[in-house]
Design a protein around this motif. Structure first.
Motif, PDB file in Angstrom:
ATOM      1  N   ILE A  90       0.860  -1.186   0.000  1.00  0.00           N
ATOM      2  CA  ILE A  90       0.000   0.000   0.000  1.00  0.00           C
ATOM      3  C   ILE A  90       0.898   1.238   0.000  1.00  0.00           C
ATOM      4  O   ILE A  90       1.900   1.284   0.708  1.00  0.00           O
ATOM      5  CB  ILE A  90      -0.908   0.026   1.252  1.00  0.00           C
ATOM      6  N   SER A  91       0.537   2.243  -0.781  1.00  0.00           N
ATOM      7  CA  SER A  91       1.315   3.485  -0.844  1.00  0.00           C
ATOM      8  C   SER A  91       1.004   4.373   0.358  1.00  0.00           C
ATOM      9  O   SER A  91      -0.097   4.329   0.918  1.00  0.00           O
ATOM     10  CB  SER A  91       0.977   4.262  -2.115  1.00  0.00           C
ATOM     11  N   VAL A  92       1.945   5.219   0.730  1.00  0.00           N
ATOM     12  CA  VAL A  92       1.769   6.153   1.834  1.00  0.00           C
ATOM     13  C   VAL A  92       0.603   7.093   1.522  1.00  0.00           C
ATOM     14  O   VAL A  92       0.494   7.627   0.421  1.00  0.00           O
ATOM     15  CB  VAL A  92       3.057   6.971   2.082  1.00  0.00           C
ATOM     16  N   PHE A 109      -2.987   4.212   5.172  1.00  0.00           N
ATOM     17  CA  PHE A 109      -1.596   3.859   5.427  1.00  0.00           C
ATOM     18  C   PHE A 109      -0.826   5.139   5.717  1.00  0.00           C
ATOM     19  O   PHE A 109      -0.709   6.018   4.863  1.00  0.00           O
ATOM     20  CB  PHE A 109      -1.001   3.125   4.225  1.00  0.00           C
ATOM     21  N   ASP A 110      -0.300   5.265   6.949  1.00  0.00           N
ATOM     22  CA  ASP A 110       0.399   6.484   7.351  1.00  0.00           C
ATOM     23  C   ASP A 110       1.910   6.416   7.118  1.00  0.00           C
ATOM     24  O   ASP A 110       2.640   7.310   7.532  1.00  0.00           O
ATOM     25  CB  ASP A 110       0.089   6.831   8.807  1.00  0.00           C
ATOM     26  N   GLY A 111       2.377   5.380   6.468  1.00  0.00           N
ATOM     27  CA  GLY A 111       3.808   5.223   6.210  1.00  0.00           C
ATOM     28  C   GLY A 111       4.409   4.093   7.017  1.00  0.00           C
ATOM     29  O   GLY A 111       5.422   3.523   6.631  1.00  0.00           O
TER      30      GLY A 111
END
Length: 178
Positions: free
Chosen positions: A147-149, A166-168
């Protein structure tokens, strides 16, 4: 002297519903309903060539199981009401692109199955009035899908769902639909 009539809970006569009565709703103690309306959404579903290549050709290991068009289309359609719900409920959540941009908003739809998690990357675009277009960018059946940030993930669980972002580092729950 005969026996006196017994008091019962039986209703005598018909129940009359007063349509002009003021009743309590979610906003007011005294309100009157004047209309019940159902709005319709015209939704076009498209499949990107990348997705079709995955379905038809697969990869070096063969065709991709679990990402057939009917499976993917079904999850997209079942996700619509959840996405609309979250767009009203979760502050700053939007899944629809209104203008063309370099980085379009993409939402990952996920559903756990017997052979793994189905992941569908989607892109929604507003076309006109109540008409929208959703493009299936890609789909994979993989438990550890990347999943991308900043990207949102809609995890469906039958009729319920969870919206995550997704927060990173982590997928953070933003809301639940029951």
């Amino acid at each position: 002297m005969g026996s006196r009539p017994r008091i019962t809970n039986k209703l005598i006569g018909e129940i009359v519903i007063d349509k002009l009565e003021y009743v309590q709703n979610k906003s007011s103690n005294r309100a009157r309903k004047i209309l019940n309306s159902i709005e319709r959404i015209d939704l076009e579903i498209w499949c990107d060539q990348h997705y079709y290549n995955r379905v038809q050709l697969g990869d070096q290991y063969g065709k991709r199981a679990g990402i057939e068009v009917e499976n993917v289309k079904s999850l997209v359609l079942r996700s619509i009401q959840h996405l609309i719900y979250y767009s009203f409920k979760v502050k700053n959540f939007s899944f629809v692109n209104f203008e063309r941009s370099v980085r379009a908003i993409r939402t990952v739809l996920q559903e756990a199955g017997e052979t793994g998690v189905l992941n569908i990357v989607t892109e929604f675009h507003h076309l006109e009035s109540n008409k929208y277009q959703v493009t299936i960018i890609t789909a994979m059946q993989k438990d550890d899908f990347k999943i991308s940030v900043g990207q949102y993930v809609l995890e469906t669980h039958g009729v319920s769902s969870t919206l995550k972002k997704f927060d990173g580092r982590n997928l953070v729950a933003m809301g639940v639909f029951d």
